[in-house]
Structure formats: structure tokens, C-alpha cells
Design a protein around this motif. Structure first.
Motif, PDB file in Angstrom:
ATOM      1  N   ARG A   1      18.306  27.839  31.455  1.00  0.00           N
ATOM      2  CA  ARG A   1      17.280  28.892  30.753  1.00  0.00           C
ATOM      3  C   ARG A   1      17.132  28.468  29.348  1.00  0.00           C
ATOM      4  O   ARG A   1      15.930  28.777  28.728  1.00  0.00           O
ATOM      5  N   SER A   2      17.977  27.461  28.834  1.00  0.00           N
ATOM      6  CA  SER A   2      18.113  27.357  27.467  1.00  0.00           C
ATOM      7  C   SER A   2      16.879  26.241  26.962  1.00  0.00           C
ATOM      8  O   SER A   2      16.783  25.334  27.860  1.00  0.00           O
ATOM      9  N   THR A   3      16.616  26.314  25.776  1.00  0.00           N
ATOM     10  CA  THR A   3      15.492  25.593  25.047  1.00  0.00           C
ATOM     11  C   THR A   3      16.148  24.896  23.769  1.00  0.00           C
ATOM     12  O   THR A   3      15.608  24.067  23.213  1.00  0.00           O
ATOM     13  N   THR A   4      17.231  25.458  23.129  1.00  0.00           N
ATOM     14  CA  THR A   4      17.713  25.134  21.915  1.00  0.00           C
ATOM     15  C   THR A   4      19.325  24.881  22.132  1.00  0.00           C
ATOM     16  O   THR A   4      19.741  25.524  22.932  1.00  0.00           O
ATOM     17  N   THR A   5      19.902  24.275  21.044  1.00  0.00           N
ATOM     18  CA  THR A   5      21.373  24.220  21.022  1.00  0.00           C
ATOM     19  C   THR A   5      21.893  25.765  21.078  1.00  0.00           C
ATOM     20  O   THR A   5      22.758  25.904  21.848  1.00  0.00           O
ATOM     21  N   GLU A   6      21.596  26.497  20.178  1.00  0.00           N
ATOM     22  CA  GLU A   6      21.694  28.095  20.159  1.00  0.00           C
ATOM     23  C   GLU A   6      21.984  28.790  21.501  1.00  0.00           C
ATOM     24  O   GLU A   6      22.698  29.355  22.152  1.00  0.00           O
ATOM     25  N   GLU A   7      20.517  28.440  22.300  1.00  0.00           N
ATOM     26  CA  GLU A   7      20.472  29.220  23.535  1.00  0.00           C
ATOM     27  C   GLU A   7      21.505  28.450  24.594  1.00  0.00           C
ATOM     28  O   GLU A   7      22.085  28.989  25.450  1.00  0.00           O
ATOM     29  N   ASN A   8      21.707  27.200  24.392  1.00  0.00           N
ATOM     30  CA  ASN A   8      22.688  26.408  25.492  1.00  0.00           C
ATOM     31  C   ASN A   8      23.952  27.256  25.063  1.00  0.00           C
ATOM     32  O   ASN A   8      24.562  27.512  26.240  1.00  0.00           O
ATOM     33  N   LEU A   9      24.177  27.382  24.049  1.00  0.00           N
ATOM     34  CA  LEU A   9      25.721  28.214  24.029  1.00  0.00           C
ATOM     35  C   LEU A   9      25.846  29.740  24.128  1.00  0.00           C
ATOM     36  O   LEU A   9      26.766  30.080  24.737  1.00  0.00           O
ATOM     37  N   ARG A  10      24.646  30.130  23.865  1.00  0.00           N
ATOM     38  CA  ARG A  10      24.720  31.704  24.156  1.00  0.00           C
ATOM     39  C   ARG A  10      24.505  31.894  25.768  1.00  0.00           C
ATOM     40  O   ARG A  10      25.594  32.938  26.397  1.00  0.00           O
ATOM     41  N   PHE A  11      23.594  31.049  26.459  1.00  0.00           N
ATOM     42  CA  PHE A  11      23.620  31.312  28.018  1.00  0.00           C
ATOM     43  C   PHE A  11      24.839  30.920  28.576  1.00  0.00           C
ATOM     44  O   PHE A  11      25.161  31.510  29.566  1.00  0.00           O
ATOM     45  N   SER A  12      25.396  29.817  28.201  1.00  0.00           N
ATOM     46  CA  SER A  12      26.811  29.099  28.827  1.00  0.00           C
ATOM     47  C   SER A  12      27.812  30.408  28.521  1.00  0.00           C
ATOM     48  O   SER A  12      28.618  30.524  29.141  1.00  0.00           O
ATOM     49  N   LYS A  13      27.639  30.889  27.210  1.00  0.00           N
ATOM     50  CA  LYS A  13      28.845  31.896  27.085  1.00  0.00           C
ATOM     51  C   LYS A  13      28.890  33.010  27.850  1.00  0.00           C
ATOM     52  O   LYS A  13      29.647  33.603  28.432  1.00  0.00           O
ATOM     53  N   ALA A  14      27.477  33.310  28.453  1.00  0.00           N
ATOM     54  CA  ALA A  14      27.391  34.434  29.109  1.00  0.00           C
ATOM     55  C   ALA A  14      28.002  34.302  30.486  1.00  0.00           C
ATOM     56  O   ALA A  14      28.484  35.055  31.267  1.00  0.00           O
ATOM     57  N   ILE A  15      27.669  33.025  30.920  1.00  0.00           N
ATOM     58  CA  ILE A  15      28.264  32.610  32.383  1.00  0.00           C
ATOM     59  C   ILE A  15      29.875  32.408  32.118  1.00  0.00           C
ATOM     60  O   ILE A  15      30.364  32.918  33.095  1.00  0.00           O
ATOM     61  N   MET A  16      30.382  31.785  31.139  1.00  0.00           N
ATOM     62  CA  MET A  16      31.834  32.137  31.056  1.00  0.00           C
ATOM     63  C   MET A  16      32.385  33.246  30.963  1.00  0.00           C
ATOM     64  O   MET A  16      33.496  33.439  31.657  1.00  0.00           O
ATOM     65  N   GLU A  17      31.886  34.143  30.148  1.00  0.00           N
ATOM     66  CA  GLU A  17      32.384  35.500  30.013  1.00  0.00           C
ATOM     67  C   GLU A  17      32.457  36.438  31.262  1.00  0.00           C
ATOM     68  O   GLU A  17      33.135  37.044  31.672  1.00  0.00           O
ATOM     69  N   LYS A  18      31.460  35.760  32.111  1.00  0.00           N
ATOM     70  CA  LYS A  18      31.198  36.831  33.545  1.00  0.00           C
ATOM     71  C   LYS A  18      32.298  36.245  34.358  1.00  0.00           C
ATOM     72  O   LYS A  18      32.986  36.913  34.875  1.00  0.00           O
ATOM     73  N   ALA A  19      32.650  35.085  34.393  1.00  0.00           N
ATOM     74  CA  ALA A  19      33.422  34.336  35.084  1.00  0.00           C
ATOM     75  C   ALA A  19      34.999  34.685  34.795  1.00  0.00           C
ATOM     76  O   ALA A  19      36.005  34.790  35.571  1.00  0.00           O
ATOM     77  N   LYS A  20      35.425  34.647  33.472  1.00  0.00           N
ATOM     78  CA  LYS A  20      36.667  34.712  32.756  1.00  0.00           C
ATOM     79  C   LYS A  20      36.415  35.413  31.503  1.00  0.00           C
ATOM     80  O   LYS A  20      36.224  34.521  30.670  1.00  0.00           O
ATOM     81  N   PRO A  21      36.711  36.545  31.188  1.00  0.00           N
ATOM     82  CA  PRO A  21      36.428  37.205  30.017  1.00  0.00           C
ATOM     83  C   PRO A  21      37.178  36.486  28.645  1.00  0.00           C
ATOM     84  O   PRO A  21      36.749  36.487  27.623  1.00  0.00           O
ATOM     85  N   ASP A  22      38.394  36.273  29.092  1.00  0.00           N
ATOM     86  CA  ASP A  22      39.311  35.370  27.986  1.00  0.00           C
ATOM     87  C   ASP A  22      39.364  33.914  28.505  1.00  0.00           C
ATOM     88  O   ASP A  22      40.202  33.332  27.864  1.00  0.00           O
ATOM     89  N   TYR A  23      38.190  33.368  28.449  1.00  0.00           N
ATOM     90  CA  TYR A  23      37.954  31.813  28.578  1.00  0.00           C
ATOM     91  C   TYR A  23      38.195  31.125  27.569  1.00  0.00           C
ATOM     92  O   TYR A  23      38.083  31.559  26.306  1.00  0.00           O
ATOM     93  N   ARG A  24      38.637  29.894  27.696  1.00  0.00           N
ATOM     94  CA  ARG A  24      38.705  28.885  26.531  1.00  0.00           C
ATOM     95  C   ARG A  24      37.638  27.697  27.142  1.00  0.00           C
ATOM     96  O   ARG A  24      37.565  27.306  28.224  1.00  0.00           O
ATOM     97  N   CYS A  25      36.897  27.001  26.183  1.00  0.00           N
ATOM     98  CA  CYS A  25      35.938  25.976  26.766  1.00  0.00           C
ATOM     99  C   CYS A  25      36.013  24.784  25.728  1.00  0.00           C
ATOM    100  O   CYS A  25      36.611  24.968  24.448  1.00  0.00           O
TER     101      CYS A  25
END
Length: 300
Positions: A238-262
Motif C-alpha cells: 500500500r505504501s508510496t513513500t519511505t514513511e508509509e513503507n515503514l508505517r505499514f510494515s510496522k503494522a504488519i510486524m506488530e500484528k504478528a509479534k507486538p515485541d518484534y525487532r527488525c
């Protein structure tokens, strides 16, 4: 030796700050100030000794500074022309050329002020020179720390590897710039897996108006074609900018593992800027870069 105390204190602050969070621009500024203080202390010691070496050192610094300005202007101009020829006339590709012209303009203004010697022109030239020095200092701090940041190792284990997208060639083909990110992402993933983890690789990038499919899908296809396991890939499309890349990827990671590291992967000229954005959006992880053509660096 007390004259070196400010530099030592700033260096200590820098080290503590990097250990706390290496993704801060203030780290770059503190390091730059530490270097300036050390240089000033060294010159002070030479001048106080009343030896000829102090005068020679002072004049040498002036000469080196003047030559550096000339070389930087030439480099930025040549690099700007090269960027236009190779990458097109986008605003970001004009940055180094614009910087070269700005330096020429400031130097011309300073020379005119010395020749004409009117109060107004002198004031304008002094202000322009001061601003030029200020922004040059920040630029050097950024470039030097970005270079250092790209060489700091990521030692922690991570649950995700996020590869940031970029434009596709012909609407569907992964370009060399993006392929280098994917290659680095694979290498990071392999290193993390060897440490005993099982990280998921997220390809992050939406679909532009001139693209036939989302960048993340083209990236995933490229990885699979290179032999990377398809079941370890997650697409963020869904992302079109670097910030969206990170925000939307963050949502995926938090959903899968709230205490994630990446670990976030981009190109090395873009790594520190991406790290600043990652810190702003509260990504829990560091950014690493893949090799990039040298002419991209001045536009970083």
C-alpha cells in the motif's frame, strides 16, 4: 591538556548517545562539534607555543579550506550533470547541481563585497557566508555520520527483515538499485537465520501510476526467482513513500509479534535518512544499506 576537555566531553556524549539510539541526527552534530573543538584546541596549543608551526598550521587550514571548496564545487557540478544524464531531471536529481551553483553564488557575493565595500553588500555577504558555513557544517556532519552509521553492525536478533521498495523499470521489472537491496536483504536474512532465528522478509512498496503491479509483488517474485523461500515473504503493497513503507510494515510486524525487532534494508546512501524516519515512526530496529553507485551520495 584541559583545552581538549570540551572535545573529550562531547565525544563521551556522542558515544553514550549512539549506544542509546544511533538513529539520531544529534549524534552527527555532536560528533562534528567534538571534531571542531579538538581542532580548535590543537590550533590554540600551537599558537600559544609561539612557534612558527602555529602560523603555518593556520595558513595551511585556510588553504586546505579554500581548495576543499573548489573541489567540492567541481565535484557537485560534475555529479549533478551525471545524475541528470543517467537518472533524469527529477527534483531530487538536481540537488547536487543546485548546491554547486549556490556555492558559486555565495563566493561571488563575498568577492563582490570585498571589492565594492558597501555596508549593505557587506552585511548581505556576511549573512550569506554565515548561513553557508552553518549549512555546510550540518551537511558534513550528516555525510560523515551517515558513512559511519552504515558501517555500524546490527548485533541483535531480529524477527523481520524489511526491504524498502523503489520504482520498477517498464512497470514490472526490478531495477539494479532495487535488486541490490533485495540481495542485501537476503544476506541479512541468512545471517539472522544462522543465529537460530526464523525471520520473515517483508517486501514493502505499493503500485505507482506507471507500474503494472505493486513493487512489493515484483520484489517478492524476484526473490523467489533467486531461490528465496516464498513462505518466508510477506508483502506490504500500500505504501508510496519511505514513511508509509515503514508505517505499514510496522503494522504488519506488530500484528504478528507486538515485541518484534527488525532490520530495515535500503541503499547505503539512503540508510541514515531512512533510520531517521524509522526513529520518528517508532520502528524497533536498525537500518542497513546495500552498495550504490557513488553518484547517488551527494543527493542523499
Amino acid at each position: 591538556m584541559l583545552v581538549y576537555a570540551p572535545a573529550a566531553l562531547l565525544l563521551l556524549v556522542f558515544c553514550v548517545s549512539v549506544l542509546h539510539d544511533r538513529r539520531k541526527f544529534s549524534n552527527a552534530v555532536v560528533l562534528g562539534l567534538a571534531v571542531l573543538c579538538a581542532l580548535a584546541a590543537w590550533l590554540y596549543e600551537l599558537i600559544r607555543s609561539e612557534s612558527a608551526s602555529g602560523v603555518v598550521a593556520a595558513w595551511s587550514l585556510l588553504v586546505v579550506g579554500a581548495v576543499a571548496v573548489l573541489l567540492l564545487t567541481y565535484f557537485l557540478f560534475v555529479n549533478g550533470v551525471r545524475m541528470l544524464r543517467k537518472e533524469g531531471r527529477s527534483p531530487s536529481n538536481l540537488l547536487s547541481l543546485a548546491a554547486a551553483l549556490a556555492i558559486v553564488g555565495v563566493v561571488a557575493l563575498l568577492v563582490a563585497a570585498v571589492v565594492v565595500r558597501t555596508p549593505v553588500l557587506t552585511g548581505v555577504a556576511a549573512a550569506a557566508g554565515g548561513l553557508a558555513l552553518y549549512f555546510s557544517f550540518l551537511f558534513l556532519c550528516f555525510v560523515c555520520y551517515a558513512f559511519l552509521y552504515g558501517r555500524l553492525r546490527v548485533r541483535r536478533k531480529a524477527d523481520f527483515v524489511v526491504v524498502l521498495g523503489s520504482g520498477l523499470i517498464g512497470g514490472s521489472t526490478v531495477p539494479p538499485l532495487l535488486a541490490s537491496r533485495l540481495k542485501r536483504g537476503q544476506a541479512v536474512h541468512a545471517r539472522l537465520a544462522r543465529r537460530g532465528g526464523s525471520p520473515v522478509l517483508i517486501t514493502s512498496g505499493g503500485q505507482g501510476p506507471d507500474e503494472d503491479l505493486p513493487e512489493s509483488h515484483a520484489m517478492a517474485d524476484h526473490l523467489v526467482a533467486e531461490g528465496f523461500p516464498a513462505h518466508l515473504i510477506e508483502r506490504e503493497d500500500r505504501s508510496t513513500t519511505t514513511e508509509e513503507n515503514l508505517r505499514f510494515s510496522k503494522a504488519i510486524m506488530e500484528k504478528a509479534k507486538p515485541d518484534y525487532r527488525c532490520v530495515v534494508v535500503t541503499n547505503n546512501y539512503h540508510a541514515f535518512r531512512a533510520a531517521l524516519t524509522a526513529r520518528r515512526v517508532r520502528i524497533r530496529g536498525q537500518v542497513v544499506g546495500s552498495p550504490t553507485a557513488a553518484y547517488f551520495w551527494p543527493n542523499a
